[in-house]
Motif scaffolding. Structure first.
Motif, PDB file in Angstrom:
ATOM      1  N   LEU A 141       0.833  -1.202   0.000  1.00 15.66           N
ATOM      2  CA  LEU A 141       0.000   0.000   0.000  1.00 15.66           C
ATOM      3  C   LEU A 141       0.873   1.260   0.000  1.00 15.66           C
ATOM      4  CD1 LEU A 141      -3.062   0.037   0.020  1.00 15.66           C
ATOM      5  CD2 LEU A 141      -3.011   0.197   2.502  1.00 15.66           C
ATOM      6  N   ILE A 142       1.892   1.254   0.839  1.00 15.90           N
ATOM      7  CA  ILE A 142       2.806   2.403   0.919  1.00 15.90           C
ATOM      8  C   ILE A 142       3.444   2.656  -0.442  1.00 15.90           C
ATOM      9  CG2 ILE A 142       4.997   3.198   1.917  1.00 15.90           C
ATOM     10  CD1 ILE A 142       4.164   1.615   4.475  1.00 15.90           C
ATOM     11  N   PHE A 143       3.929   1.580  -1.042  1.00 17.30           N
ATOM     12  CA  PHE A 143       4.528   1.642  -2.376  1.00 17.30           C
ATOM     13  C   PHE A 143       3.596   2.338  -3.358  1.00 17.30           C
ATOM     14  CE2 PHE A 143       7.979  -0.323  -4.660  1.00 17.30           C
ATOM     15  CZ  PHE A 143       8.806  -0.712  -3.628  1.00 17.30           C
ATOM     16  N   LEU A 144       2.355   1.861  -3.395  1.00 20.10           N
ATOM     17  CA  LEU A 144       1.413   2.365  -4.387  1.00 20.10           C
ATOM     18  C   LEU A 144       1.082   3.837  -4.150  1.00 20.10           C
ATOM     19  CD1 LEU A 144      -0.995  -0.670  -4.837  1.00 20.10           C
ATOM     20  CD2 LEU A 144       0.891   0.063  -6.281  1.00 20.10           C
ATOM     21  N   TYR A 145       0.907   4.226  -2.880  1.00 18.72           N
ATOM     22  CA  TYR A 145       0.610   5.637  -2.620  1.00 18.72           C
ATOM     23  C   TYR A 145       1.764   6.528  -3.076  1.00 18.72           C
ATOM     24  CZ  TYR A 145      -3.564   4.682   0.186  1.00 18.72           C
ATOM     25  OH  TYR A 145      -4.810   4.303   0.607  1.00 18.72           O
ATOM     26  N   VAL A 146       2.990   6.109  -2.770  1.00 20.38           N
ATOM     27  CA  VAL A 146       4.146   6.938  -3.142  1.00 20.38           C
ATOM     28  C   VAL A 146       4.230   7.053  -4.664  1.00 20.38           C
ATOM     29  CG1 VAL A 146       6.656   7.120  -3.068  1.00 20.38           C
ATOM     30  CG2 VAL A 146       5.410   6.386  -1.037  1.00 20.38           C
ATOM     31  N   VAL A 147       3.990   5.937  -5.359  1.00 20.21           N
ATOM     32  CA  VAL A 147       4.085   5.935  -6.825  1.00 20.21           C
ATOM     33  C   VAL A 147       2.911   6.696  -7.452  1.00 20.21           C
ATOM     34  CG1 VAL A 147       4.046   4.444  -8.857  1.00 20.21           C
ATOM     35  CG2 VAL A 147       5.438   3.823  -6.889  1.00 20.21           C
ATOM     36  N   TYR A 148       1.697   6.486  -6.912  1.00 19.89           N
ATOM     37  CA  TYR A 148       0.530   7.126  -7.515  1.00 19.89           C
ATOM     38  C   TYR A 148       0.468   8.628  -7.218  1.00 19.89           C
ATOM     39  CZ  TYR A 148      -1.207   2.471  -8.611  1.00 19.89           C
ATOM     40  OH  TYR A 148      -1.335   1.203  -9.114  1.00 19.89           O
ATOM     41  N   GLY A 149       1.221   9.056  -6.215  1.00 14.71           N
ATOM     42  CA  GLY A 149       1.253  10.493  -5.928  1.00 14.71           C
ATOM     43  C   GLY A 149       2.151  11.258  -6.890  1.00 14.71           C
ATOM     44  N   LEU A 150       3.043  10.523  -7.556  1.00 13.48           N
ATOM     45  CA  LEU A 150       4.058  11.165  -8.409  1.00 13.48           C
ATOM     46  C   LEU A 150       3.470  12.171  -9.392  1.00 13.48           C
ATOM     47  CD1 LEU A 150       6.558   8.279  -9.215  1.00 13.48           C
ATOM     48  CD2 LEU A 150       7.207  10.566  -8.464  1.00 13.48           C
ATOM     49  N   SER A 151       2.416  11.805 -10.093  1.00 14.50           N
ATOM     50  CA  SER A 151       1.886  12.666 -11.149  1.00 14.50           C
ATOM     51  C   SER A 151       1.580  14.067 -10.632  1.00 14.50           C
ATOM     52  CB  SER A 151       0.615  12.063 -11.731  1.00 14.50           C
ATOM     53  OG  SER A 151       0.949  10.977 -12.536  1.00 14.50           O
ATOM     54  N   PHE A 152       0.739  14.114  -9.608  1.00  8.10           N
ATOM     55  CA  PHE A 152       0.350  15.426  -9.091  1.00  8.10           C
ATOM     56  C   PHE A 152       1.537  16.143  -8.442  1.00  8.10           C
ATOM     57  CE2 PHE A 152      -1.151  18.084  -5.564  1.00  8.10           C
ATOM     58  CZ  PHE A 152      -1.926  18.988  -6.264  1.00  8.10           C
ATOM     59  N   ASN A 153       2.329  15.398  -7.669  1.00  7.68           N
ATOM     60  CA  ASN A 153       3.421  16.033  -6.944  1.00  7.68           C
ATOM     61  C   ASN A 153       4.489  16.589  -7.883  1.00  7.68           C
ATOM     62  OD1 ASN A 153       2.057  15.355  -4.660  1.00  7.68           O
ATOM     63  ND2 ASN A 153       3.288  13.548  -4.210  1.00  7.68           N
ATOM     64  N   ILE A 154       4.797  15.854  -8.947  1.00  3.35           N
ATOM     65  CA  ILE A 154       5.770  16.362  -9.918  1.00  3.35           C
ATOM     66  C   ILE A 154       5.238  17.643 -10.536  1.00  3.35           C
ATOM     67  CG2 ILE A 154       6.684  15.907 -12.236  1.00  3.35           C
ATOM     68  CD1 ILE A 154       7.379  13.125 -11.310  1.00  3.35           C
ATOM     69  N   PHE A 155       3.942  17.643 -10.820  1.00  4.22           N
ATOM     70  CA  PHE A 155       3.299  18.829 -11.383  1.00  4.22           C
ATOM     71  C   PHE A 155       3.534  20.060 -10.491  1.00  4.22           C
ATOM     72  CE2 PHE A 155      -0.751  21.273 -11.953  1.00  4.22           C
ATOM     73  CZ  PHE A 155      -0.483  21.712 -13.242  1.00  4.22           C
ATOM     74  N   VAL A 156       3.270  19.947  -9.211  1.00  5.05           N
ATOM     75  CA  VAL A 156       3.401  21.124  -8.347  1.00  5.05           C
ATOM     76  C   VAL A 156       4.866  21.426  -8.001  1.00  5.05           C
ATOM     77  CG1 VAL A 156       1.075  21.042  -7.378  1.00  5.05           C
ATOM     78  CG2 VAL A 156       2.917  19.828  -6.215  1.00  5.05           C
ATOM     79  N   TYR A 157       5.670  20.375  -7.774  1.00  8.62           N
ATOM     80  CA  TYR A 157       7.082  20.611  -7.441  1.00  8.62           C
ATOM     81  C   TYR A 157       7.823  21.275  -8.610  1.00  8.62           C
ATOM     82  CZ  TYR A 157       7.695  18.017  -2.998  1.00  8.62           C
ATOM     83  OH  TYR A 157       7.679  17.605  -1.695  1.00  8.62           O
ATOM     84  N   VAL A 158       7.610  20.781  -9.833  1.00  8.20           N
ATOM     85  CA  VAL A 158       8.338  21.317 -10.985  1.00  8.20           C
ATOM     86  C   VAL A 158       8.017  22.804 -11.149  1.00  8.20           C
ATOM     87  CG1 VAL A 158       8.461  21.287 -13.515  1.00  8.20           C
ATOM     88  CG2 VAL A 158       8.666  19.166 -12.239  1.00  8.20           C
ATOM     89  N   GLY A 159       6.729  23.152 -11.009  1.00 11.61           N
ATOM     90  CA  GLY A 159       6.346  24.555 -11.105  1.00 11.61           C
ATOM     91  C   GLY A 159       7.092  25.405 -10.087  1.00 11.61           C
ATOM     92  N   TYR A 160       7.237  24.853  -8.889  1.00  9.76           N
ATOM     93  CA  TYR A 160       7.878  25.620  -7.815  1.00  9.76           C
ATOM     94  C   TYR A 160       9.393  25.693  -8.014  1.00  9.76           C
ATOM     95  CZ  TYR A 160       8.373  27.400  -3.058  1.00  9.76           C
ATOM     96  OH  TYR A 160       8.628  28.185  -1.969  1.00  9.76           O
ATOM     97  N   ILE A 161      10.000  24.563  -8.399  1.00  9.32           N
ATOM     98  CA  ILE A 161      11.461  24.532  -8.549  1.00  9.32           C
ATOM     99  C   ILE A 161      11.912  25.494  -9.647  1.00  9.32           C
ATOM    100  CG2 ILE A 161      13.416  23.075  -9.230  1.00  9.32           C
ATOM    101  CD1 ILE A 161      11.907  20.736  -7.834  1.00  9.32           C
ATOM    102  N   LYS A 162      11.071  25.616 -10.685  1.00  9.41           N
ATOM    103  CA  LYS A 162      11.459  26.517 -11.780  1.00  9.41           C
ATOM    104  C   LYS A 162      11.565  27.962 -11.314  1.00  9.41           C
ATOM    105  CE  LYS A 162       8.844  24.630 -15.318  1.00  9.41           C
ATOM    106  NZ  LYS A 162       8.211  24.744 -16.601  1.00  9.41           N
ATOM    107  N   SER A 163      10.860  28.275 -10.209  1.00 11.68           N
ATOM    108  CA  SER A 163      10.919  29.651  -9.709  1.00 11.68           C
ATOM    109  C   SER A 163      12.152  29.883  -8.826  1.00 11.68           C
ATOM    110  CB  SER A 163       9.649  29.975  -8.928  1.00 11.68           C
ATOM    111  OG  SER A 163       9.644  29.272  -7.702  1.00 11.68           O
TER     112      SER A 163
END
Lengths: 276, 305
Positions: A141-163
């Motif tokens: 379960l832990i594995f799947l949550y960490v992996v399935y969160g990637l899409s949204f989290n990459i979206f928000v992190y990338v936007g922030y890191i670019k700044s």
């Protein structure tokens, strides 16, 4: 923006309080019901309990094996939040700093496009896969949550890191820091506001989610709290006082966290969803 | 010392940006996640698509049957009913949530007393488990609402609406909106806070009324937030599951069966693994088309405004 000089509107305040009652009233009834005897529950929805039946809580704990499920949920939630913060930000960093390269640009689109894929399409095969690999347990379960969160989290992190200006990293690089050191010592601390957002949203998701444990966890011993409530509801659907005591204990941890950190949580959620 | 010598080296070697092009560390950072994501997300999705062309029951042998599942789905009244229910529910819920959330957000953004307390209360439902909120409302629909209905003499509310095939959906709609509005309120509030107050001041000078200010300032200024909220809400509501499990389980009969619930039920308990995989593929296409169409349409509005 605050309208300086104007008096606060009493009418809007009153209307908003009335609206707030529609949120608080069901929760109030849940608390009251959890403290009644079965006879009192049957007699009237509104009436207050004649005496506070705290035994309902201990009885619910016994019937649902509450602490076992609580430990599972806590273990899953804490692990998911920590692993998500440590790994997802790292991947996002690698992608954000290399978006001029086709490979990383495609990786970005690969992760983002998965936001559109509904869970039902992977639900059936992933259940077969996790059970075949012995992952139909909290670790899976832990594995799947960490992996399935990637899409949204990459979206928000990338936007922030670019700044974040690249010059900061280039200075560190010149001083002899490796890319790893640059990330952990310089970028990761700078990500704190976004880490808070991702951490909060991930925590709420992992704690409250019902569908993933429902399909992945086969052994009742590994049931998470929402799953236990579901099974419990099926077995004791008429004992509302016990059911509500059990529900309240499941809701309580997040409510306590929220009461302690609500301003922070609201601003965090706002940031994550808007700046992405 | 080493810092100085590195600085010297870098001043004679190609610029940092170009030197970093081949940096394998970045690849190493991303690779494990990419592999795991492929194994646990993309690969199952591909498998789901492949299964949709078979007659797999979830166990035992199976054969490829081509498009048979797909052809059957378009004639399966239970599937079509699930799509009708899901779409009707999602459209209504999306509209209601956005109207309520925008109204409340404007209230919370205006000059009021107890602003922080009220904001905290309105966001509260978002932190609660959907399933348990559903259970609590299930009790209220069974016990409280009929009492009120009888007291007021409203026949429709005098019984448990969740037990009425024609009305059960209203209960689900109510609970879903009750909970989902919280998140959208916060997003709209964030949008409203980006509007400069000067705009309203000059509108005041020009003699604009509240409705004109909303139409000509507030709404255009938060158009992007409106798009995000509409798309997110629609996508979430089309996948409705927890609320239905907690309130009706899809019943009475199959009157409140959503697409997600049908795929779950048929796929795991009904021996329709392949058949529901085909349904899931169609569901994927529907979701993508709806989200893209919505984004297109709403963004065009943004530009006009």
């Amino acid at each position: 923006m605050n309208e300086a000089g104007k008096r606060p509107s009493t009418l809007i305040t009153v209307l908003l309080f009335l609206g707030a009652l529609s949120i608080l009233f069901p929760l109030y009834l849940a608390v009251v019901t959890a403290l009644k005897t079965p006879q009192e529950v049957a007699a009237s929805v509104f009436a207050l309990p004649t005496s506070l039946r705290w035994e309902n809580f201990s009885e619910a704990i016994r019937l649902t094996n509450f602490f076992t499920a609580f430990r599972t949920s806590a273990f899953v939630t804490v692990s998911v939040v920590l692993l998500t913060l440590l790994t997802n930000s790292l991947v996002a960093y690698a992608i954000a700093r290399n978006q001029d390269k086709p490979l990383f640009r495609y990786l970005y689109y690969y992760f983002i496009s998965a936001l559109f894929i509904p869970f039902p399409i992977i639900m059936l095969p992933v259940v077969k896969q996790t059970s075949a690999w012995g992952m139909d347990n909290p670790v899976g379960l832990i594995f799947l949550y960490v992996v399935y969160g990637l899409s949204f989290n990459i979206f928000v992190y990338v936007g922030y890191i670019k700044s974040i200006p690249r010059e900061i990293e280039e200075a560190a690089l010149i001083d002899g820091a490796t890319t790893w050191q640059t990330f952990w010592k310089i970028i990761f601390p700078l990500l704190s506001p976004m880490n808070a957002t991702v951490g909060i949203l991930t925590c709420l998701w992992a704690w409250n989610d019902f569908l993933l444990p429902l399909v992945i966890i086969s052994d009742p011993e590994f049931a998470t709290l929402p799953l236990v409530q579901y099974i419990f509801q099926g077995q004791f659907s008429t004992q509302y006082n016990l059911a509500f005591a059990s529900y309240l204990m499941t809701l309580a941890p997040m409510v306590i966290v929220y009461l302690l950190a609500q301003r922070w949580i609201i601003s965090g959620v706002t940031q994550g969803s808007v700046k992405g | 010392m080493s810092a100085i010598s590195r600085a010297e080296v870098s001043s004679t070697s190609p610029p940092l940006r170009r030197r970093r092009r081949g940096n394998p560390t970045y690849l190493l950072m991303a690779l494990p996640a990419v592999v795991l994501f492929f194994v646990f997300h993309t690969y199952p999705a591909i498998q789901g698509i492949l299964y949709s062309f078979t007659n797999f029951k979830g166990y035992g042998d199976f054969d490829f049957v081509g498009l048979r599942n797909y052809l059957q789905i378009f004639q399966d009244e239970r599937v079509l009913a699930a799509y009708r229910f899901t779409f009707g529910f999602a459209v209504l819920a999306t509209v209601l949530v956005n109207v309520i959330a925008l109204t409340v957000a404007i209230g919370l953004n205006s000059n009021i007393r107890f602003r922080n307390l009220l904001r905290a209360v309105y966001f509260l439902p978002n932190i609660l488990s959907v399933l348990i909120v559903g259970f609590i409302f299930n009790y209220l629909f069974a016990n409280l609402v009929p009492q009120i209905g009888q007291a007021l003499g409203v026949a429709g509310l005098s019984k448990n609406i969740l037990g009425d095939p024609g009305l059960a959906w209203t209960g689900i709609l109510f609970v879903a909106v009750w909970q989902a509005a919280a998140f959208n309120i916060i997003l709209y509030l964030a949008g409203l806070q980006t509007i400069p107050y000067d705009l309203y001041e000059s509108a005041d000078i020009d003699g604009a009324g509240p409705w004109q200010k909303f139409r000509n300032i507030t709404f255009p200024m938060i158009a992007a937030f409106f798009t995000i909220n509409m798309v997110l809400a629609m996508k979430g509501f089309l996948q409705v599951f927890d609320q239905i499990v907690a309130l009706t389980g899809g019943g009475p009969g199959t009157s409140t069966e959503s697409v997600s619930l049908l795929i779950y039920k048929g796929g795991f308990d009904g021996g329709q693994f392949a058949y529901q995989s085909a349904n899931a593929v169609i569901f994927l296409i529907v979701l993508v088309v709806v989200s893209l169409a919505q984004t297109r349409f709403l963004q065009r509005r943004e530009v006009e405004a």
